[in-house]
Enzyme design. Structure first.
Site, mmCIF file in Angstrom:
data_model
loop_
_atom_site.group_PDB
_atom_site.id
_atom_site.type_symbol
_atom_site.label_atom_id
_atom_site.label_comp_id
_atom_site.label_asym_id
_atom_site.label_seq_id
_atom_site.Cartn_x
_atom_site.Cartn_y
_atom_site.Cartn_z
ATOM 1 C CG HIS A 67 -4.153 -2.195 -6.683
ATOM 2 N ND1 HIS A 67 -3.661 -3.030 -6.143
ATOM 3 C CD2 HIS A 67 -5.351 -1.667 -5.662
ATOM 4 C CE1 HIS A 67 -4.172 -3.781 -5.053
ATOM 5 N NE2 HIS A 67 -5.067 -3.072 -4.687
ATOM 6 C CD GLU A 68 -7.389 1.279 -4.815
ATOM 7 O OE1 GLU A 68 -8.402 0.850 -4.572
ATOM 8 O OE2 GLU A 68 -6.465 1.054 -4.122
ATOM 9 C CG HIS A 71 -10.014 -3.111 -5.801
ATOM 10 N ND1 HIS A 71 -10.077 -4.461 -5.581
ATOM 11 C CD2 HIS A 71 -9.083 -2.593 -5.285
ATOM 12 C CE1 HIS A 71 -8.859 -4.615 -4.901
ATOM 13 N NE2 HIS A 71 -8.455 -3.609 -4.509
#
Ligand SMILES: [Zn+2]
Length: 255
Positions: A67-68, A71
């Protein structure tokens, strides 16, 4: 999520040029998740249950890192570098060097994390169906449970992060929308932070009520998350208010 978690963080290494670290609070999450999952695996021998629990907790770690990194990688495409990715009590945080320069970049970078979680969730679900069909016996059952857990965790990561509670991802998308609609970034951030604080208060209230009514302290996590969010949105808003009319100032996020 994005911001900073610096103190008491163990540096694990670099991935795609980004420092990856684990805050000491993550170790508590890891141990807690292993025990909770192992206890939920009734019918399995203790060692297998704890082994599978530890594997599921590791899958949670990988899901948050994925997820990170979504980004970070999308931010890089918009010319924004990521200083570090850190896992901590409430999940993960990607620390960007600067704020995105346009509302579009802001929204796309924020939405990339939940989009990755949704994708990972769908892939895990498909894998679980395939395992169910093609892998027989105890191994199939164990892998199926792991796949179901990964699908569930990523589904929760995708949905929960899109709650429009700034500075969560959904709140950043909301901030970008307000910014796009003619507000400057500073005004949009203050408005989004106020909405974030309202959500944070709801999290605190709902967590405390649920824990008291259901006699289950695990709902206290929701209240804790709320207090963390409240502190984040409050400090962002205060930093902007005290920075006067300096519209370009990057907001320091503390955790
Ligand atoms: Zn995120």
């Amino acid at each position: 999520m994005r911001g900073q978690v610096r103190r008491q963080t163990f540096f694990l290494g670099r991935l795609f040029g980004v420092r990856v670290g684990v805050h000491v609070s993550w170790l508590a999450v890891y141990a807690f998740m292993t025990v909770v999952i192992a206890r939920g695996l009734a019918g399995l021998p203790v060692i297998q249950a704890y082994g599978l629990g530890a594997l599921c907790a590791l899958a949670l770690f990988a899901s948050v890192v994925g997820h990170e990194f979504a980004h970070a990688i999308v931010a890089r495409r918009f010319g924004v570098q990521t200083r570090a990715i850190t896992l901590f009590l409430f999940g993960g945080v990607a620390e960007l060097e600067t704020e995105p320069g346009t509302p579009r970049a802001d929204a796309v970078i924020a939405a990339a994390g939940p989009a990755m979680s949704a994708l990972l969730g769908v892939v895990a679900l498909a894998a679980t169906f395939a395992i169910d069909r093609y892998v027989p016996g105890g191994l199939g059952e164990a892998l199926g449970r792991l796949g179901t857990y990964v699908a569930l965790v990523n589904g929760v990561l995708a949905v929960f992060n899109m709650i429009p509670a700034y500075p969560m991802d959904g709140g950043r998308v909301l901030r970008a929308a307000l910014w796009q609609r003619g507000h400057d970034r500073r005004t949009a951030t203050i408005a989004a932070s106020r909405i974030g604080m309202a959500f944070a208060l709801v999290f605190v209230g709902a967590g405390v009520l649920a824990a008291a009514a259901l006699h289950d302290l695990t709902y206290g996590w929701c209240a804790l998350m709320g207090t963390f969010l409240l502190r984040q949105s409050w400090s962002q808003q205060r930093a902007l208010r005290t920075s006067g009319r300096r519209a370009t100032g990057d907001v320091p996020a503390t955790a």
